[in-house]
Scaffold this motif. Structure first.
Motif, mmCIF file in Angstrom:
data_model
loop_
_atom_site.group_PDB
_atom_site.id
_atom_site.type_symbol
_atom_site.label_atom_id
_atom_site.label_comp_id
_atom_site.label_asym_id
_atom_site.label_seq_id
_atom_site.Cartn_x
_atom_site.Cartn_y
_atom_site.Cartn_z
ATOM 1 N N HIS A 58 6.457 -12.713 -25.243
ATOM 2 C CA HIS A 58 4.783 -12.432 -25.577
ATOM 3 C C HIS A 58 5.135 -12.592 -27.137
ATOM 4 O O HIS A 58 4.117 -13.760 -28.294
ATOM 5 N N LEU A 104 6.288 -16.484 -28.385
ATOM 6 C CA LEU A 104 5.733 -17.159 -27.982
ATOM 7 C C LEU A 104 4.586 -16.938 -29.704
ATOM 8 O O LEU A 104 3.820 -18.704 -29.747
ATOM 9 N N SER A 105 3.679 -16.288 -29.748
ATOM 10 C CA SER A 105 2.756 -15.543 -30.577
ATOM 11 C C SER A 105 2.928 -16.628 -31.861
ATOM 12 O O SER A 105 2.117 -17.246 -32.779
ATOM 13 N N PHE A 121 1.673 -20.231 -28.438
ATOM 14 C CA PHE A 121 0.404 -19.807 -27.960
ATOM 15 C C PHE A 121 0.199 -18.307 -27.201
ATOM 16 O O PHE A 121 0.407 -17.694 -27.482
ATOM 17 N N GLY A 122 -0.924 -18.454 -26.794
ATOM 18 C CA GLY A 122 -1.733 -17.494 -26.155
ATOM 19 C C GLY A 122 -2.667 -17.171 -27.151
ATOM 20 O O GLY A 122 -3.667 -16.347 -27.126
ATOM 21 N N ARG A 123 -3.258 -17.957 -28.111
ATOM 22 C CA ARG A 123 -4.045 -18.164 -29.201
ATOM 23 C C ARG A 123 -4.567 -19.330 -29.605
ATOM 24 O O ARG A 123 -4.385 -20.385 -28.932
ATOM 25 N N LYS A 139 -1.782 -23.143 -33.597
ATOM 26 C CA LYS A 139 -0.563 -24.153 -33.066
ATOM 27 C C LYS A 139 -0.477 -24.568 -34.430
ATOM 28 O O LYS A 139 1.454 -25.818 -34.447
#
Length: 295
Positions: free
Chosen positions: A35, A38-39, A43-45, A50
């Motif tokens: 996590h 990737l953050s 990613f995931g935001r 990005k």
């Protein structure tokens, strides 16, 4: 909806218990590591998160694309692909990436106070801080090795000799790993010292960017004064100069700075000192998390 006969009402709003596998401590570590890495790329935001990391990655790739194009279409020698010196060429974009993304992993947890909740789980403060640091190392490593992989594959596709390219590429890859470790340590420590993201970004830029420029200037001044030994050891002030010195002293790669080490023993000593300083930085990071988590 149910009632207890006394006028109280219980509404079922769809909460369900977790029914997936219980993966234990190492499952938590792997999840947190994935996590975090990737953050840093958003990613995931939100989509806005990005834009900056991928824009910086694209700008870092531009010189590699140009070099591969020159070798492929103009027939220049593959020696033009300077793997070991590529990080110094794109150091500005690498520094911006570290300065902008390190606070994502370190400042928000400490500012919001949610770190106390994280540390209430099976992970202790030391493990949590080190996993966060490892996430940043992986993210920086992905950022800095992508151009190297592109140049290596592009060079081979253009007809470069594999046996000649591989040793040079491996030296650069080793340098990239060392650079990721050092940059992640600096970024993590600076970002954990403040609860404001803007200050963390500014502090990282000052330490890394101005540190790089100041090191180059000081090395030049020391050389002019005839202090070559001091000029070489000043390379410890910047991760980029230190990596350049290690690559030059230990693997005979070309140097981009004024005072590279003249022998492998000096380069090895500088490398060990740098790793010792990185370990000290990690101790400070763990202590910072331990203090904030105890509040």
């Amino acid at each position: 909806m149910t009632t207890d006969g006394r006028g109280s009402v219980i509404h079922d709003i769809g909460y369900r218990p977790y029914r997936g596998p219980r993966q234990g401590r190492w499952g938590i570590v792997a999840g947190l590591l994935r996590h975090g890495a990737l953050s840093t790329f958003g990613f995931g935001r939100s989509g806005k998160a990005k834009v900056l990391p991928f824009a910086l990655l694209f700008m870092t790739l531009v010189p590699a694309l140009v070099l591969v194009g020159i070798v492929s279409f103009l027939g220049f020698s593959s020696e033009l692909l300077d793997y070991a010196g590529y990080q110094q060429t794109t150091s500005f974009f690498v520094i911006l990436f570290v300065a902008a993304q390190a606070p994502v992993l370190f400042t928000r947890d400490l500012r919001s106070g949610v770190i106390s909740l994280y540390l209430a789980r099976p992970l202790g403060s030391a493990t949590f801080a080190l996993v966060r640091w490892a996430s940043l190392v992986l993210a920086i490593l992905a950022f800095v090795i992508t151009p190297l992989v592109l140049m290596f594959i592009g060079g081979l596709a253009a007809g470069a000799d594999f046996t000649e390219e591989l040793p040079r590429w491996l030296v650069a890859m080793a340098g990239a790993v060392l650079l990721a470790i050092l940059l992640a340590t600096v970024g993590a420590v600076v970002s954990s010292l403040t609860l404001r993201r803007g200050l963390a970004i500014g502090g990282s830029i000052v330490v890394l960017l101005f540190g790089l420029g100041m090191t180059a200037v000081l090395q030049e001044v020391a050389n002019e004064q005839g202090q070559q030994g001091i000029a070489t050891w000043l390379g410890l002030l910047s991760p980029f100069v230190l990596v350049d010195a290690a690559q030059h002293g230990l693997a005979d790669a070309p140097s981009a700075f004024e005072a590279p080490p003249e022998d492998s023993l000096t380069a090895l000593a500088m490398l060990l000192v740098a790793l010792g300083l990185a370990a000290l930085g990690l101790l400070l990071l763990v202590r910072r998390y331990r203090n904030r988590g105890a509040r």
